[in-house]
Structures are given as C-alpha cells and as structure tokens.
Scaffold this motif. Structure first.
Motif, PDB file in Angstrom:
ATOM      1  N   PRO A 287       0.791  -1.230   0.000  1.00 38.26           N
ATOM      2  CA  PRO A 287       0.000   0.000   0.000  1.00 38.26           C
ATOM      3  C   PRO A 287       0.817   1.271   0.000  1.00 38.26           C
ATOM      4  O   PRO A 287       0.388   2.284  -0.584  1.00 38.26           O
ATOM      5  CB  PRO A 287      -0.817  -0.131   1.287  1.00 38.26           C
ATOM      6  CG  PRO A 287      -0.009  -1.030   2.175  1.00 38.26           C
ATOM      7  CD  PRO A 287       0.631  -2.011   1.245  1.00 38.26           C
ATOM      8  N   LEU A 288       1.973   1.265   0.641  1.00 38.28           N
ATOM      9  CA  LEU A 288       2.790   2.476   0.672  1.00 38.28           C
ATOM     10  C   LEU A 288       3.415   2.754  -0.690  1.00 38.28           C
ATOM     11  O   LEU A 288       3.521   3.916  -1.107  1.00 38.28           O
ATOM     12  CB  LEU A 288       3.856   2.352   1.757  1.00 38.28           C
ATOM     13  CG  LEU A 288       3.290   2.396   3.185  1.00 38.28           C
ATOM     14  CD1 LEU A 288       4.241   1.737   4.171  1.00 38.28           C
ATOM     15  CD2 LEU A 288       3.000   3.833   3.596  1.00 38.28           C
ATOM     16  N   ALA A 289       3.828   1.700  -1.380  1.00 38.25           N
ATOM     17  CA  ALA A 289       4.328   1.873  -2.745  1.00 38.25           C
ATOM     18  C   ALA A 289       3.258   2.465  -3.643  1.00 38.25           C
ATOM     19  O   ALA A 289       3.511   3.385  -4.435  1.00 38.25           O
ATOM     20  CB  ALA A 289       4.810   0.533  -3.298  1.00 38.25           C
ATOM     21  N   LEU A 290       2.023   1.942  -3.528  1.00 39.22           N
ATOM     22  CA  LEU A 290       0.929   2.466  -4.351  1.00 39.22           C
ATOM     23  C   LEU A 290       0.607   3.907  -3.977  1.00 39.22           C
ATOM     24  O   LEU A 290       0.369   4.747  -4.865  1.00 39.22           O
ATOM     25  CB  LEU A 290      -0.301   1.580  -4.199  1.00 39.22           C
ATOM     26  CG  LEU A 290      -1.528   2.013  -5.005  1.00 39.22           C
ATOM     27  CD1 LEU A 290      -1.225   2.053  -6.503  1.00 39.22           C
ATOM     28  CD2 LEU A 290      -2.716   1.090  -4.726  1.00 39.22           C
ATOM     29  N   ALA A 291       0.604   4.211  -2.689  1.00 38.43           N
ATOM     30  CA  ALA A 291       0.338   5.586  -2.271  1.00 38.43           C
ATOM     31  C   ALA A 291       1.373   6.551  -2.846  1.00 38.43           C
ATOM     32  O   ALA A 291       1.037   7.659  -3.273  1.00 38.43           O
ATOM     33  CB  ALA A 291       0.320   5.666  -0.745  1.00 38.43           C
ATOM     34  N   ALA A 292       2.647   6.126  -2.874  1.00 44.49           N
ATOM     35  CA  ALA A 292       3.681   6.963  -3.476  1.00 44.49           C
ATOM     36  C   ALA A 292       3.424   7.156  -4.967  1.00 44.49           C
ATOM     37  O   ALA A 292       3.604   8.251  -5.507  1.00 44.49           O
ATOM     38  CB  ALA A 292       5.057   6.349  -3.238  1.00 44.49           C
ATOM     39  N   CYS A 293       3.000   6.085  -5.639  1.00 42.16           N
ATOM     40  CA  CYS A 293       2.676   6.192  -7.067  1.00 42.16           C
ATOM     41  C   CYS A 293       1.571   7.211  -7.316  1.00 42.16           C
ATOM     42  O   CYS A 293       1.606   7.968  -8.300  1.00 42.16           O
ATOM     43  CB  CYS A 293       2.242   4.834  -7.610  1.00 42.16           C
ATOM     44  SG  CYS A 293       3.557   3.611  -7.773  1.00 42.16           S
ATOM     45  N   LEU A 294       0.575   7.242  -6.441  1.00 43.49           N
ATOM     46  CA  LEU A 294      -0.532   8.183  -6.615  1.00 43.49           C
ATOM     47  C   LEU A 294      -0.080   9.616  -6.371  1.00 43.49           C
ATOM     48  O   LEU A 294      -0.617  10.550  -6.992  1.00 43.49           O
ATOM     49  CB  LEU A 294      -1.682   7.811  -5.690  1.00 43.49           C
ATOM     50  CG  LEU A 294      -2.348   6.464  -6.004  1.00 43.49           C
ATOM     51  CD1 LEU A 294      -3.470   6.179  -5.019  1.00 43.49           C
ATOM     52  CD2 LEU A 294      -2.871   6.419  -7.434  1.00 43.49           C
ATOM     53  N   GLN A 295       0.900   9.808  -5.490  1.00 49.84           N
ATOM     54  CA  GLN A 295       1.475  11.147  -5.331  1.00 49.84           C
ATOM     55  C   GLN A 295       2.152  11.582  -6.631  1.00 49.84           C
ATOM     56  O   GLN A 295       2.054  12.740  -7.044  1.00 49.84           O
ATOM     57  CB  GLN A 295       2.482  11.160  -4.183  1.00 49.84           C
ATOM     58  CG  GLN A 295       1.915  10.799  -2.828  1.00 49.84           C
ATOM     59  CD  GLN A 295       0.838  11.740  -2.340  1.00 49.84           C
ATOM     60  OE1 GLN A 295       0.982  12.961  -2.439  1.00 49.84           O
ATOM     61  NE2 GLN A 295      -0.246  11.182  -1.817  1.00 49.84           N
ATOM     62  N   LEU A 296       2.839  10.647  -7.280  1.00 50.33           N
ATOM     63  CA  LEU A 296       3.475  10.953  -8.562  1.00 50.33           C
ATOM     64  C   LEU A 296       2.433  11.274  -9.624  1.00 50.33           C
ATOM     65  O   LEU A 296       2.561  12.249 -10.371  1.00 50.33           O
ATOM     66  CB  LEU A 296       4.333   9.768  -9.006  1.00 50.33           C
ATOM     67  CG  LEU A 296       5.079   9.949 -10.331  1.00 50.33           C
ATOM     68  CD1 LEU A 296       6.227  10.935 -10.168  1.00 50.33           C
ATOM     69  CD2 LEU A 296       5.596   8.616 -10.862  1.00 50.33           C
ATOM     70  N   ALA A 297       1.381  10.452  -9.692  1.00 51.18           N
ATOM     71  CA  ALA A 297       0.324  10.677 -10.685  1.00 51.18           C
ATOM     72  C   ALA A 297      -0.330  12.039 -10.497  1.00 51.18           C
ATOM     73  O   ALA A 297      -0.718  12.696 -11.472  1.00 51.18           O
ATOM     74  CB  ALA A 297      -0.722   9.571 -10.592  1.00 51.18           C
ATOM     75  N   ALA A 298      -0.434  12.470  -9.257  1.00 53.21           N
ATOM     76  CA  ALA A 298      -1.114  13.728  -8.966  1.00 53.21           C
ATOM     77  C   ALA A 298      -0.431  14.922  -9.602  1.00 53.21           C
ATOM     78  O   ALA A 298      -1.099  15.868 -10.039  1.00 53.21           O
ATOM     79  CB  ALA A 298      -1.204  13.929  -7.449  1.00 53.21           C
TER      80      ALA A 298
END
Length: 379
Positions: A287-298
């Motif tokens: 989940p933390l890896a995915l959360a970081a990815c969503l910060q990048l996508a943002a």
C-alpha cells in the motif's frame, strides 16, 4: 526536525516497510520492497542509520544526494530500493508536519484520478476469461497478464496461438489488455510473438526484451506499432537515459520502491516527457508503494495508467489493504484510483498490525524455473 529513528518491518506477503521518527515525535512511512531481497535492503537501511540519524529530516534532496553518492558505489536494486523507501518516508513525515500531501510540495495537482489496471492469470497464465470477468465486476476496464510461461529460445506457432486465445478471452470481457513478456522471451521468439500480437490492439507489451538489449528492442519497435513498455528493472535517471535515447520505448515503468523514491521518479518522468513517452509506474507491491505512485500521478502530466496489486497472485495471506486503516484511499472506483488528499503519502498504516506481522517475518523468494532439458529458465 532531526531524524531520531529508522525502523524496518518485513511484512507478509513480501513487503518491506520503513518507519521513521523525528526527535519531536513526527513520523512517516515508506516502502522499500525489493521482491526476494528484503534482507539485503534492510542491510542498506542499517547503513543509513549510521549516516542520517540526527540529520535534518526536512532536507530531502540533500539526504537523497548523500544516500546515492556518499557511499562511493552507486545505484543498483538494493541501494536504490533502500533509498526509495527511506525517501518516501521522509516525504510522508514532512507532509504530515506541514499538513499537506506530498504532491502539493512537488508542484501541485494536475489530475483528480488516474486509471488503474489489475493483474489476472498468475505466473503461468490460466483461466483468463473468468479472471477478467471478475475484474470487470470490480469496476476495472483494464488488466495485465503474463504472455506465457517459460519459453525456449525457439518455439512453434501453437504457442503463439495459445497467447492470442488468452488475450481474446480477456478482450471478450470488454477489457483492455496489457501483456507482460516478463523478460522470459528471448529475441528470436520475442520478434515473432510481438508481430503475431500486433493485430490485437493491446494497450502495450511489457519487457519484450530486457533493457540491456537495446539493439533488440529497437528491432522490435521498428517491426510493430504496439506500444512497448519497460523499466521496472531500472533504478535511476542514468539507467533510463540510454533507453530513452534509443527511441524504442513508448511507456516507461519506474518502480517507486526500486528507483530511488518519489522525487527521483518525478525527475525520471520529467526527462521522459521530453521524448513524448508516457509513464505507467510499476507497482505489484504494497500500500505504501501504491500511495507513493498516486502522489506521482497527482503532479505528473505524462502518467497514463497505474498498476495495482489488489488480489494479485502473490498476495497470499495478506492483500493490498490489510494494513491500511483508511482503505477507501486505495480502493478503485469505475476503473480509477482517486488522488489522495491527506497529508504525506495520504495513507494511514495500522502500526500495531505491522509490528505483529513482523514477528513472523517473511522470507519470500521467487520460484526457479527450468526448461525440459534441465537448463535455467527466466521466471
């Protein structure tokens, strides 16, 4: 905000979480998962304790530069995964301290949500229609699957027919399909298979060859119009540079837990934008890896789609959301993931559950495959 503690947790099924804490009680989480090599990454993080305890945790760029360059030997999956998880945790802590998401500190929001895809079929793809239907019922409109099991250097048209049938089975469920060659296919068959698949209108083919074979990638890219995706086994801007310069890749797939963290992947994406290449971060992790990815996508204009590991075949015993208390943040809706608006990485981790899971720390290893003649086969 002086860094006071760096903790690591070997969380099943195969993740490595990093928790940092400052001398004034602020904290942050990151994910340094490197599948099958958690102990090695943990060792690299131990060296970071020697170097960074007592340092100003707000100076993320400076810490990254010292972590990358200060040990003389640079790059590679172990060091860069350790640096990635540590760097994510620094952004999480800083965002919590200032009450804003990481993307706000990295330039601000360019989208409200990002399209997501899920895995089907397992390591040796099977039962594709049933799995694709289940993903469609979950709300996904795109899936990825392995193209094949292990393949010899040379093969037969029968093998290609089976791949085509699996793709069509998923497409019959109204799914867009990305097909992962997984580095299993050597050039003689990769060229043939890529050509056979071209009429199927795939989202992309992933790792048709490994990144070190740029000549072969160029050959394949000149044969087909299908977008080529690649990059999970590249770990920095410098690794991606020759791949972009050869012109053979249409979608890059940096892994935010392998490629130096959030800001390094933002730099990679900016470099990629110059070549008019899309970004689709690799993330079969936690989940933390995915959360970081969503910060990048943002905050990144050329992010196109996001991989997520919900229900992936590796997640035995624990799934993507097991250790998350605000699960809605990482729950897809209508095939999209919303951009988190909470501080830091935007995800809340159940610390007590993580500490309990770490007591039975995993020792995950990928399988070793062999051909019929007994020689080693790529997994």
């Amino acid at each position: 905000m002086k860094l006071g503690r760096i903790e690591t947790f070997h969380v099943p099924p195969r993740w490595l979480f990093v928790r940092i804490e400052s001398d004034d009680g602020a904290f942050g989480w990151g994910e340094a998962s490197l599948e099958g090599h958690a102990d090695a990454v943990d060792g690299a993080l131990d060296a970071f304790r020697d170097r960074f305890i007592g340092q100003d945790a707000r100076r993320i760029e400076d810490i990254w530069q010292v972590g990358y360059r200060g040990g003389f030997y640079r790059g590679g999956p172990v060091l860069m995964s350790a640096l990635a998880g540590f760097e994510q945790a620094l952004w999480d802590m800083k965002g919590r301290a200032f009450g804003m998401p990481a993307w706000e500190m990295l330039g601000g929001q360019v989208r409200e949500k990002v399209r997501a895809y899920a895995w089907i079929g397992g390591d040796r793809p099977q039962e594709i229609a049933v799995a694709a239907r289940a993903r469609r019922e979950q709300g996904f409109s795109a899936v990825k699957m392995n193209a094949t099991a292990e393949l010899d250097l040379l093969g037969t048209p029968k093998l290609f027919r089976e791949v085509v049938e699996r793709v069509r089975a998923a497409q019959a469920e109204n799914m867009d399909v990305g097909l992962d060659f997984h580095g299993r296919v050597h050039k003689p068959m990769a060229k043939q298979l890529a050509k056979v698949l071209e009429p199927l209108d795939l989202l992309f083919i992933e790792e048709p060859l490994l990144a070190e074979n740029t000549e072969g990638l160029v050959q394949i890219s000149q044969m087909i119009s299908t977008p080529i995706a690649l990059g999970e086994r590249l770990y920095s801007r410098w690794d991606f540079k020759p791949l972009l310069e050869c012109g053979a890749v249409d979608i890059i797939q940096p892994d935010l837990s392998h490629a130096g963290g959030l800001l390094e992947c933002r730099k990679i994406a900016a470099m990629t934008e110059v070549y008019d290449v899309a970004v689709a971060p690799h993330c079969p992790l936690g989940p933390l890896a995915l959360a970081a990815c969503l910060q990048l996508a943002a905050c990144t204009p050329n992010v196109a789609i996001q991989e997520m590991s919900l229900g992936i075949h590796y997640n035995v015993g624990h799934d993507l959301l097991t250790f998350v208390t605000n699960r809605e943040v990482l729950t897809p809706a209508d095939g999209f993931l919303s951009i988190p608006t909470g501080p830091g990485l935007g995800v809340a981790i159940d610390e007590a559950a993580v500490r309990e899971a770490h007591k039975d720390r995993h020792r995950w290893r990928n399988p070793i495959w062999r051909y019929q003649d007994g020689s080693f086969a790529e997994w």
